[in-house]
Motif scaffolding. Sequence first.
Motif, short mmCIF file in Angstrom:
data_model
loop_
_atom_site.label_atom_id
_atom_site.label_comp_id
_atom_site.label_asym_id
_atom_site.label_seq_id
_atom_site.Cartn_x
_atom_site.Cartn_y
_atom_site.Cartn_z
N ALA A 20 0.83 -1.21 0.00
CA ALA A 20 0.00 0.00 0.00
C ALA A 20 0.87 1.25 0.00
O ALA A 20 0.62 2.20 -0.75
CB ALA A 20 -0.91 -0.01 1.23
N ALA A 21 1.92 1.24 0.84
CA ALA A 21 2.80 2.41 0.90
C ALA A 21 3.56 2.59 -0.41
O ALA A 21 3.72 3.71 -0.91
CB ALA A 21 3.77 2.26 2.07
N ALA A 22 4.00 1.47 -1.00
CA ALA A 22 4.74 1.55 -2.27
C ALA A 22 3.83 2.04 -3.40
O ALA A 22 4.22 2.89 -4.21
CB ALA A 22 5.33 0.19 -2.62
N GLY B 74 11.44 7.27 -0.89
CA GLY B 74 10.40 6.28 -1.17
C GLY B 74 9.65 5.89 0.08
O GLY B 74 9.27 6.75 0.88
N VAL B 75 9.48 4.58 0.32
CA VAL B 75 8.75 4.09 1.49
C VAL B 75 9.69 4.12 2.70
O VAL B 75 10.81 3.61 2.63
CB VAL B 75 8.23 2.67 1.27
CG1 VAL B 75 7.58 2.13 2.55
CG2 VAL B 75 7.23 2.64 0.11
N ALA C 168 6.64 15.31 4.25
CA ALA C 168 6.82 16.61 3.61
C ALA C 168 7.71 16.52 2.39
O ALA C 168 7.49 17.21 1.39
CB ALA C 168 7.39 17.61 4.61
N ILE C 169 8.72 15.67 2.44
CA ILE C 169 9.65 15.56 1.29
C ILE C 169 9.07 14.66 0.21
O ILE C 169 9.59 14.62 -0.90
CB ILE C 169 11.04 15.07 1.77
CG1 ILE C 169 12.11 15.42 0.75
CG2 ILE C 169 11.04 13.58 2.06
CD1 ILE C 169 12.44 16.89 0.65
N GLY C 170 7.99 13.91 0.54
CA GLY C 170 7.32 13.11 -0.50
C GLY C 170 7.35 11.62 -0.29
O GLY C 170 6.96 10.85 -1.18
N CYS C 171 7.81 11.16 0.89
CA CYS C 171 7.81 9.73 1.18
C CYS C 171 6.45 9.28 1.69
O CYS C 171 5.66 10.08 2.17
CB CYS C 171 8.86 9.40 2.25
SG CYS C 171 10.55 9.70 1.72
N PRO D 68 4.24 7.10 -5.67
CA PRO D 68 4.40 7.97 -6.84
C PRO D 68 3.45 9.18 -6.83
O PRO D 68 3.88 10.31 -7.06
CB PRO D 68 4.11 7.05 -8.03
CG PRO D 68 4.41 5.68 -7.52
CD PRO D 68 4.01 5.70 -6.08
N ALA D 69 2.21 8.96 -6.53
CA ALA D 69 1.25 10.07 -6.57
C ALA D 69 1.54 11.08 -5.46
O ALA D 69 1.46 12.29 -5.67
CB ALA D 69 -0.18 9.55 -6.44
N TRP D 70 1.93 10.57 -4.27
CA TRP D 70 2.24 11.47 -3.16
C TRP D 70 3.52 12.26 -3.48
O TRP D 70 3.59 13.46 -3.28
CB TRP D 70 2.39 10.67 -1.86
CG TRP D 70 2.70 11.49 -0.66
CD1 TRP D 70 3.87 11.52 0.04
CD2 TRP D 70 1.83 12.43 -0.01
NE1 TRP D 70 3.79 12.41 1.08
CE2 TRP D 70 2.54 12.99 1.07
CE3 TRP D 70 0.51 12.86 -0.25
CZ2 TRP D 70 1.98 13.95 1.92
CZ3 TRP D 70 -0.05 13.82 0.60
CH2 TRP D 70 0.68 14.34 1.66
N ARG D 71 4.50 11.57 -4.04
CA ARG D 71 5.76 12.23 -4.41
C ARG D 71 5.50 13.35 -5.42
O ARG D 71 6.12 14.40 -5.39
CB ARG D 71 6.70 11.20 -5.04
CG ARG D 71 8.00 11.74 -5.61
CD ARG D 71 8.60 10.73 -6.57
NE ARG D 71 7.68 10.42 -7.67
CZ ARG D 71 7.75 9.30 -8.39
NH1 ARG D 71 8.66 8.36 -8.12
NH2 ARG D 71 6.90 9.09 -9.37
#
Length: 503
Positions: free
Chosen positions: A72-74, A164-165, A188-191, A78-81
């Motif tokens: 789920a985290a992986a 990443g995760v 905040a950085i996108g992880c 991409p969309a969160w990043r």
Amino acid sequence: MSLSFNTTTHSKVTDAIMPYLKDARLVRELAYINGKWVYGNDDIAVFNPATNDVIGHCTQLQPPQLDDAIAAAANAFPAWRDLLADERAARLLRWHDLILEHKEDLATLMVLEQGKSLADALGEIDYGASFVRWFAEEGRRAYGDTIPSHIANAQLATLREPIGVAALITPWNFPHAMITRKAAAALAIGCTVLIKPASETPFSALALAELAERAGFPPGVINVVTGRGADICAALCRADPVRALSFTGSTRVGKLLLEQAAGTVKKCSMELGGNAPFIVLPDMDIAEAARAAVAAKFQTAGQDCLAANRIFVPRSGYEAFLEAFAGEMAHIKVGNGFEQGVTMGPLISHRAVAKAQEIVDDAVTKGARLIAGSQHSAPGPNFFMPTLLADVTPQMKVFREENFCPVAGVLAYDHLDELIPLANDTEYGLAAYVYGHDIRHIWQLLRGLEFGMVSVNSVKMTGHGIPFGGIKQSGLGREGSRHGFDEYSQIKYYCLGNLPGGR
Ligand SMILES: NC(=O)c1ccc[n+]([C@@H]2O[C@H](COP(=O)([O-])OP(=O)(O)OC[C@H]3O[C@@H](n4cnc5c(N)ncnc54)[C@H](O)[C@@H]3O)[C@@H](O)[C@H]2O)c1
Ligand SMILES: N[C@@H](CC=O)C(=O)O
């Protein structure tokens, strides 16, 4: 396949919490995976350390469910990043606001499961929320660099990219702030994050997940996985999609995780144990030094990585200091964290009480003086009364170990030159305190002490803007400050070659 059960069913014992809370939905006993509350096939009791009452149960995930959480985290990464930093910041700031709006309930949960005083718990919520606001703003300033080119017709520069995760493993003594200090930086950085709270204090973490959902974090961005530490953490360490491991806890466990994470070369940050010296200089007022030393030693009932474990006092003022310290100690009110005026709660367990007694017995057997600390007045089996030991030596456990209990060890010294090696005589290197006024002595200590953080004339040293962390076996990396992103991001260098000549 994850099982998600009706989330409104609470075990009957959770009703031990309900009367205390305004918002009952903050009490969650299930894991939080991919935006769903998920039941493992087993659960464990969660205890109130002040009363030994069972206040609820927390589900224990099984390995296949952990695979679901990692996936789920992986999948969400991409969309969160790819969101704008402003869009991530908006969710973090909403999370921050919701945390403060529910501050009393979050503090109440913390008193119930961790035992600290309500005032300390409220302070921790403020402290934890400050990291969420800090990193929401820092995320808008996660700059790269341009590099003057040594290659003709080329432009050189760097990007700071989320790794990443990230797996975030946290302890029971600060069950709220140790999570937000990590999660806010990573998010905040996108992880995306997998949070593994301590089994003793899961409710603070699960309440944060509930508020994150209300703040609009998409499914899979924040996950809370609960279960037996050794099993869950080993699985997280083995999982290749987990690219960062951030651990706060004992040095013993930190070493285990570093070994386990080596197999997938994870970026590891470690916030580990401490063994802080508290140094009183010859020109320091004895009464003021004693007040500060009591505050530094007994914060969180001594269950604090920053606790002043070893107190060094000039021989000329030694007995006066012991008398002043004992006098200040007498003002500490030990009891249930909800009681008015209580300044020190229970230890986390009876095992911790037994460890504290072992430390005292070891010291006395080896020649220490027990100046104050009668356990007969302890208000329950998990309480340990503040204790003062004099004539401590480096051969005693109270000197050698992170004692993580309300036992103060005091030593006399004659010269600074002998003091610095003595203060550094530990595998730990987290924090140190220096109290005095002679700037030459202060500077000599600041440079000579082998600790990641040195606080001069202030017990309070932490905050969102400072680089928190240790050296030696107290850890790797820094949390908070402008350095906090380093643990969750990587620098990508690029060269744009063969560009048209000229400007
Ligand atoms: N440096 C810091 O910022 C900081 C802050 C808070 C606490 N601490 C340290 O944390 C320690 C107290 O917390 P604790 O008792 O929760 O620490 P701990 O090391 O026992 O547990 C920390 C986390 O690791 C998990 N864990 C426990 N055993 C494990 C194992 N064998 N394998 C993998 N994971 C395991 C636990 O479930 C928990 O989530 C103290 O040493 C304290 O100094 C350090
Ligand atoms: N008091 C520390 C937590 C360590 O136990 C902090 O402020 O981070």
